[in-house]
Design a protein around this motif. Structure first.
Motif, PDB file in Angstrom:
ATOM      1  N   LEU A  36      -1.600 -13.292  -6.320  1.00 19.18           N
ATOM      2  CA  LEU A  36      -0.374 -13.407  -5.530  1.00 19.18           C
ATOM      3  C   LEU A  36       0.053 -11.986  -5.205  1.00 19.18           C
ATOM      4  CD1 LEU A  36       2.141 -15.385  -4.878  1.00 19.18           C
ATOM      5  CD2 LEU A  36       3.063 -14.516  -7.025  1.00 19.18           C
ATOM      6  N   ASN A  37       0.476 -11.753  -3.960  1.00 22.24           N
ATOM      7  CA  ASN A  37       1.034 -10.437  -3.620  1.00 22.24           C
ATOM      8  C   ASN A  37       1.998 -10.597  -2.454  1.00 22.24           C
ATOM      9  OD1 ASN A  37       1.537  -7.704  -3.735  1.00 22.24           O
ATOM     10  ND2 ASN A  37      -0.476  -7.062  -2.988  1.00 22.24           N
ATOM     11  N   GLU A  38       3.047 -11.353  -2.695  1.00 22.52           N
ATOM     12  CA  GLU A  38       4.050 -11.612  -1.659  1.00 22.52           C
ATOM     13  C   GLU A  38       4.816 -10.321  -1.372  1.00 22.52           C
ATOM     14  OE1 GLU A  38       4.719 -14.488   0.064  1.00 22.52           O
ATOM     15  OE2 GLU A  38       2.862 -15.200  -0.871  1.00 22.52           O
ATOM     16  N   GLY A  39       4.791  -9.907  -0.132  1.00 24.59           N
ATOM     17  CA  GLY A  39       5.457  -8.674   0.251  1.00 24.59           C
ATOM     18  C   GLY A  39       4.546  -7.451   0.199  1.00 24.59           C
ATOM     19  N   ASN A  40       3.325  -7.637  -0.317  1.00 21.39           N
ATOM     20  CA  ASN A  40       2.342  -6.537  -0.367  1.00 21.39           C
ATOM     21  C   ASN A  40       2.860  -5.268  -1.022  1.00 21.39           C
ATOM     22  OD1 ASN A  40      -0.238  -7.308   0.621  1.00 21.39           O
ATOM     23  ND2 ASN A  40       0.718  -7.619   2.632  1.00 21.39           N
ATOM     24  N   ALA A  41       3.654  -5.405  -2.062  1.00 17.07           N
ATOM     25  CA  ALA A  41       4.222  -4.228  -2.725  1.00 17.07           C
ATOM     26  C   ALA A  41       3.325  -3.715  -3.846  1.00 17.07           C
ATOM     27  CB  ALA A  41       5.610  -4.563  -3.271  1.00 17.07           C
ATOM     28  N   TYR A  42       2.380  -4.527  -4.300  1.00 16.91           N
ATOM     29  CA  TYR A  42       1.420  -4.083  -5.314  1.00 16.91           C
ATOM     30  C   TYR A  42       0.168  -3.561  -4.609  1.00 16.91           C
ATOM     31  CZ  TYR A  42      -2.056  -3.951  -8.952  1.00 16.91           C
ATOM     32  OH  TYR A  42      -3.051  -3.518  -9.783  1.00 16.91           O
ATOM     33  N   ASN A  43      -0.246  -2.348  -4.985  1.00 10.76           N
ATOM     34  CA  ASN A  43      -1.434  -1.711  -4.412  1.00 10.76           C
ATOM     35  C   ASN A  43      -2.593  -1.861  -5.394  1.00 10.76           C
ATOM     36  OD1 ASN A  43      -3.443   0.325  -3.867  1.00 10.76           O
ATOM     37  ND2 ASN A  43      -1.982   1.300  -2.486  1.00 10.76           N
ATOM     38  N   ASN A  44      -3.585  -2.664  -5.052  1.00  7.97           N
ATOM     39  CA  ASN A  44      -4.662  -2.959  -6.001  1.00  7.97           C
ATOM     40  C   ASN A  44      -5.729  -1.861  -6.060  1.00  7.97           C
ATOM     41  OD1 ASN A  44      -5.915  -3.516  -3.564  1.00  7.97           O
ATOM     42  ND2 ASN A  44      -7.022  -5.271  -4.357  1.00  7.97           N
ATOM     43  N   THR A  45      -5.572  -0.797  -5.278  1.00 11.09           N
ATOM     44  CA  THR A  45      -6.439   0.380  -5.396  1.00 11.09           C
ATOM     45  C   THR A  45      -5.825   1.396  -6.351  1.00 11.09           C
ATOM     46  OG1 THR A  45      -7.216   0.064  -3.139  1.00 11.09           O
ATOM     47  CG2 THR A  45      -7.611   2.218  -4.127  1.00 11.09           C
ATOM     48  N   LEU A  46      -4.514   1.602  -6.248  1.00  7.42           N
ATOM     49  CA  LEU A  46      -3.819   2.572  -7.099  1.00  7.42           C
ATOM     50  C   LEU A  46      -3.325   1.938  -8.400  1.00  7.42           C
ATOM     51  CD1 LEU A  46      -1.590   4.323  -4.382  1.00  7.42           C
ATOM     52  CD2 LEU A  46      -3.794   5.102  -5.305  1.00  7.42           C
ATOM     53  N   GLY A  47      -3.119   0.640  -8.394  1.00  9.31           N
ATOM     54  CA  GLY A  47      -2.571  -0.045  -9.554  1.00  9.31           C
ATOM     55  C   GLY A  47      -1.062   0.065  -9.659  1.00  9.31           C
ATOM     56  N   THR A  48      -0.413   0.470  -8.565  1.00  6.68           N
ATOM     57  CA  THR A  48       1.033   0.693  -8.602  1.00  6.68           C
ATOM     58  C   THR A  48       1.781  -0.335  -7.757  1.00  6.68           C
ATOM     59  OG1 THR A  48       0.852   2.261  -6.766  1.00  6.68           O
ATOM     60  CG2 THR A  48       0.795   3.171  -8.986  1.00  6.68           C
ATOM     61  N   PHE A  49       2.971  -0.656  -8.232  1.00  6.59           N
ATOM     62  CA  PHE A  49       3.894  -1.493  -7.481  1.00  6.59           C
ATOM     63  C   PHE A  49       4.993  -0.588  -6.935  1.00  6.59           C
ATOM     64  CE2 PHE A  49       7.997  -3.609  -7.369  1.00  6.59           C
ATOM     65  CZ  PHE A  49       7.718  -4.721  -6.587  1.00  6.59           C
ATOM     66  N   LYS A  50       5.242  -0.633  -5.641  1.00  4.07           N
ATOM     67  CA  LYS A  50       6.303   0.186  -5.032  1.00  4.07           C
ATOM     68  C   LYS A  50       7.383  -0.743  -4.513  1.00  4.07           C
ATOM     69  CE  LYS A  50       5.772   2.595  -1.119  1.00  4.07           C
ATOM     70  NZ  LYS A  50       5.351   3.707  -0.229  1.00  4.07           N
ATOM     71  N   ALA A  51       8.593  -0.572  -5.046  1.00  2.00           N
ATOM     72  CA  ALA A  51       9.691  -1.461  -4.666  1.00  2.00           C
ATOM     73  C   ALA A  51      10.005  -1.315  -3.176  1.00  2.00           C
ATOM     74  CB  ALA A  51      10.935  -1.142  -5.493  1.00  2.00           C
ATOM     75  N   PRO A  52       9.883  -2.384  -2.413  1.00  2.00           N
ATOM     76  CA  PRO A  52      10.211  -2.307  -0.994  1.00  2.00           C
ATOM     77  C   PRO A  52      11.718  -2.305  -0.751  1.00  2.00           C
ATOM     78  CG  PRO A  52       9.174  -4.425  -1.501  1.00  2.00           C
ATOM     79  CD  PRO A  52       9.334  -3.691  -2.787  1.00  2.00           C
ATOM     80  N   VAL A  53      12.461  -2.828  -1.716  1.00  2.00           N
ATOM     81  CA  VAL A  53      13.927  -2.877  -1.618  1.00  2.00           C
ATOM     82  C   VAL A  53      14.510  -2.579  -2.995  1.00  2.00           C
ATOM     83  CG1 VAL A  53      14.011  -4.548   0.279  1.00  2.00           C
ATOM     84  CG2 VAL A  53      13.930  -5.377  -2.084  1.00  2.00           C
ATOM     85  N   SER A  54      15.735  -2.067  -3.018  1.00  2.00           N
ATOM     86  CA  SER A  54      16.433  -1.849  -4.279  1.00  2.00           C
ATOM     87  C   SER A  54      16.833  -3.195  -4.872  1.00  2.00           C
ATOM     88  CB  SER A  54      17.696  -1.001  -4.061  1.00  2.00           C
ATOM     89  OG  SER A  54      17.347   0.266  -3.550  1.00  2.00           O
ATOM     90  N   GLY A  55      16.776  -3.296  -6.202  1.00  2.00           N
ATOM     91  CA  GLY A  55      17.172  -4.545  -6.829  1.00  2.00           C
ATOM     92  C   GLY A  55      16.779  -4.593  -8.288  1.00  2.00           C
ATOM     93  N   LEU A  56      16.932  -5.780  -8.849  1.00  2.00           N
ATOM     94  CA  LEU A  56      16.592  -6.042 -10.247  1.00  2.00           C
ATOM     95  C   LEU A  56      15.215  -6.711 -10.296  1.00  2.00           C
ATOM     96  CD1 LEU A  56      17.549  -6.152 -13.255  1.00  2.00           C
ATOM     97  CD2 LEU A  56      18.395  -8.470 -12.730  1.00  2.00           C
ATOM     98  N   TYR A  57      14.307  -6.101 -11.046  1.00  2.00           N
ATOM     99  CA  TYR A  57      12.926  -6.578 -11.089  1.00  2.00           C
ATOM    100  C   TYR A  57      12.519  -6.922 -12.525  1.00  2.00           C
ATOM    101  CZ  TYR A  57      12.118  -4.773  -6.345  1.00  2.00           C
ATOM    102  OH  TYR A  57      12.172  -4.537  -4.998  1.00  2.00           O
TER     103      TYR A  57
END
Ligand SMILES: [Ca+2]
Length: 139
Positions: A36-57
């Motif tokens: 699952l990668n809704e919003g494409n915020a997880y990068n499966n090459t770098l292994g990092t998730f970058k928050a597309p919006v400010s919020g509680l995660y």
């Protein structure tokens, strides 16, 4: 459940299959496949998730290790540990989990770091049993 919400932004990922099962100290554990990668915020090459919006995660890691190996890992927010653990069993393969909630500003990153590495195979990976997930709980 979501009726009446003005903004229905969905950000969520679930990733598995670490590229390197013998991570070194401070190495990012890169989970290369996504269920699952809704919003494409997880990068499966770098292994990092970058928050597309400010919020509680919310983030969680479920990781399994080989018997007689110790697995040290942490969830980090821009490099600072926000949840960490180590797992050891003198004989059997075994698993544990960590999870946390955190406020993130847009563009901040979260990843899983090995906090004490080894050249031995540490991560026991088969059929996606070790995984990393995250979800935006609230804007
Ligand atoms: Ca390695």
């Amino acid at each position: 459940l979501f009726s009446g919400r003005q903004n229905n932004t969905v950000i969520a990922f679930s990733a598995y299959s670490p590229v390197d099962i013998s991570p070194a100290t401070n190495q990012i554990i890169v989970w290369q496949h996504t269920r699952l990668n809704e919003g494409n915020a997880y990068n499966n090459t770098l292994g990092t998730f970058k928050a597309p919006v400010s919020g509680l995660y919310y983030f969680a890691v479920h990781a399994c290790h080989y018997g007689s190996q110790t697995l040290y890992y942490a969830i980090t927010l821009d490099g600072f540990n926000i949840a960490s653990t180590y797992k050891y069993d003198n004989k059997n393969q075994d698993c544990d989990s960590i999870s946390t909630v955190t406020m993130m500003r847009a563009e901040q990153r979260v990843w899983v770091r090995c906090t004490s590495g080894s050249s031995a195979n540490q991560l026991w990976e088969s059929n996606g049993r070790s995984s990393f997930m995250g979800v935006l709980l609230h804007l």
